[in-house]
Structures are given as structure tokens and as C-alpha cells.
Design an enzyme around this catalytic site. Sequence first.
Site, PDB file in Angstrom:
ATOM      1  N   HIS A 319      43.513  52.422  38.979  1.00 11.12           N
ATOM      2  CA  HIS A 319      44.584  52.303  40.217  1.00 11.12           C
ATOM      3  C   HIS A 319      45.348  53.717  40.417  1.00 11.12           C
ATOM      4  CE1 HIS A 319      48.020  50.590  42.270  1.00 11.12           C
ATOM      5  NE2 HIS A 319      47.326  49.407  42.483  1.00 11.12           N
ATOM      6  N   ASP A 377      42.345  44.109  42.072  1.00 10.41           N
ATOM      7  CA  ASP A 377      41.374  43.951  43.013  1.00 10.41           C
ATOM      8  C   ASP A 377      40.045  43.566  42.769  1.00 10.41           C
ATOM      9  OD1 ASP A 377      43.205  44.786  45.025  1.00 10.41           O
ATOM     10  OD2 ASP A 377      43.038  46.930  44.186  1.00 10.41           O
TER      11      ASP A 377
END
Length: 442
Positions: A319, A377
Site C-alpha cells: 500500500h 483492495d
Amino acid sequence: MNEMPAKESTGEASETFTLTDNRTGRSFQLPVQTGTDGPPVVDIRKLYAEAGIFTYDPGFTSTGSCESKITFIDGDRGVLHHRGYSIEDLAENSDFMEVCYLLLYGDLPNRDEKDTFENTITRHTMLHDQMAQFFRGFRRDAHPMAIMVGVVGAMSAFYHDSTDINDPHQRMVASHRLIAKMPTIAAMAYKYSIGQPFQYPRNDLKYAENFLNMTFAVPCEKYEISPTLSRAMDRIFILHADHEQNASTSTVRLAGSSGANPFACIAAGIASLWGPAHGGANEAVLNMLMEIGSVDRIPEYLDKAKDKDDPFRLMGFGHRVYKNHDPRAGVLRKSAHEVLDELGIENEPLLELARELERIALEDEYFAEKKLFPNVDFYSGIILRAMGFPTSMFTVLFALARTAGWIAQWKEMIEDPVQKIGRPRQLYTGPDLRSYTQLDQR
């Protein structure tokens, strides 16, 4: 400009930051502010007035644009807090309505406060009936995000009684309406895209249950709402509710700083979220899985991901903000496996591929060393795919959840006495002053 160590001051600020201009030898004392957590910030509001210079920070990655009490992120430690509560505690013990209340009002509600808030939201879920005609003005194959941007922006044309940002009551009504009606708008956008009739909201259902019913129910048969799926949906909403000053939240604040009505501000946030670098990450995970194609090709693609000269990137791992681990991922990992088990998915190659990719990547020393763990995600894409959502709806669901954070941030900005209209400056590199040449002489 030389940066010198911070010095203590005898004034109100406990520390100052000294800048020395090598061109003139002048030094400037800038106050240093310290928050509850996170790095201190240098207050540069008077820098231009005193030193005649601006700072240059493309993307604002080193600039604090506001003071906020809502959300705190520490990417190095893998921390996400809302109003002081960890995201893990909230996702495990709260529901989305509690988190919405927390973001808006600063504290978790007691029983009476929660019941009143839920009742208010539930009774704002219907849309003005004429808005159904507005939906039918879009092409049959319009992207659901295009519909959402248009419909949310159009709400100011239907709800005139909650657009005065200077009236606290109208701000509250607008906040409730946006949180309440966003699932209805999202479900209607989906129904319209597939040619099915709209389903009205039901006051006997909880927030996530109501959304699933409006999305997947049809008039010809009863839709059975799975507690496992509704809980997973609720967790997805919680985990995406707010994420500090990201691109879309900053867009909402910037639009709001001009005095725009709340519906226009949220529509601006939705438009910003639509960008693939922001809200489209879980859709990119599914596209990556389709590119890999089968379990036996996973080693090949892991090798490609490790090759710095290969453009392939493993989507859904690592991330930009979280350099250690995404604190939301562990919560959603549990939900992902619960959903897959509940639905008994055995012949869905893409989801089986995702499970195997997760297992292999978690055991691979390279990814462990680089701290490239599955993020929120990765798991949200798997869950939404298993539930039956097309990838075109993934960012719509992100916008639905993030509306709570956008509204809280907008409300905080409006009530901040030091907030001014946003006006970033620039480093101009265009032509110097030129003499005008008449058309026939050019």
C-alpha cells in the site's frame, strides 16, 4: 534555503523551525505545531508575507492542508484510527451506523443515540420520486459511477431545504440525507445498468441489508438476505468510511471551501474517487487475476513481480500509505473466507486463483521481506466478486462507504474558524513577458 535545527521559544509555541535564506542571510522563525500523534508540522502560513517565497510540494505529500480530529493514519506502524478508536476494534465490535455517528459527532453513541440516528437514516433512504426520471435520462450502458456523479450533484435541485451551509440544522439534514440515500442511488445505478426495475428501500432492514436487497432483489421472488454477506458488506463499508486527507477527501474540502452546497461537494469527491489511481484498486485486482488466468501460472507472475525491469505489478499487495501492513486487510481477510465458505464457491476459477495467490504470496520470502502483504483492495475485490457485483460497481461501493467520511470532513471544515477558500500557489515556468504581435505580422 538552509534548514536549521528547531529551537525552543519563550513564546506560546514550544518549538520553532528556523529557515535561513542563503541569498540574503536573513533567518525566519516558523512556529512548530504538534498534534495528538504523528510528526510535528511547520506552520508556513506567514512565510510568503515575511520571506517573499512559497514552498513547492507537488501532490502535497509533505503538506498539512488542515487540522482535523477525525482520522489518524501512521503508515509505518500500520495504524488507522477514527476519533481515537482502532479500525480493528470498530470493524470487530461496531456496525457501519455506529461508525457514521462516530465520524460525524466525535463519540460512539449510547443505545438511545444509536436508535435515534438509525431511525433518522432509515427514514431518509427514499429518493424524490421524480429522480427516477433523471436516471432514465442516461444511456442504457452508462457506467454506474457516471450516474452516481450526476444524480448526487442533482440532489441540490431536489432538496432545496438543506443547501444553506451557514445553517447548522440544514447541514445536519444534508449529512443525514447523503448517508441515507447513497445506498439507494448506488442500487438504482446498478439496476438501471442491467435493465431491472428499481427496488424501494425497506424500513425493516439494517443499512447493509437494505442495500443488498435493493441491489439484488427482483419483484418476482423474495430475496433471502444472508447474515454472513450482510455482515461482510457492513465491514467493507466500515473499512472504507474514511482515510484521512486522500485525493477525494481533499477534493470535497477544496470544493466546500468555496461555499459550495454539500451535494455538489460530495459529487466532486465521487468524481475524484473515480480515478483508477484512487478508487479503482480493487477492480485492478480482478483484472490482474484475469490476466494470470490459472493457478499453474502463479509462479510465472510472481517471478515477473519480482523483476524490477518487468512492468507487471502485483495488484492488491502492499500500500502507498501503509509500509508495514494494511490494518484493514486482516479484518477483511476473515470476511472473505467466510463469504467464500457461505457461498460454497468451488467452480469459480478466479476466486480459487485468488485464494491460491494469497497462500503462495504469504509464504514467499521475497514478499515477506518487502512487506508486500495483501491489502484491503485484494480482499474487497474477492468479496464483491463472490457476491455477484460486476467490477463496474466496485468504485460505486467505495463511494457509498466513503460518503460518511466525506460528510464528516466537510462538516469539520465548515465549522473550522481558520479555514479559508483553497488557493494553492504555483512555480511558474512559462514564457516571460512578450510583446504582442499583430495577426498579419506573425
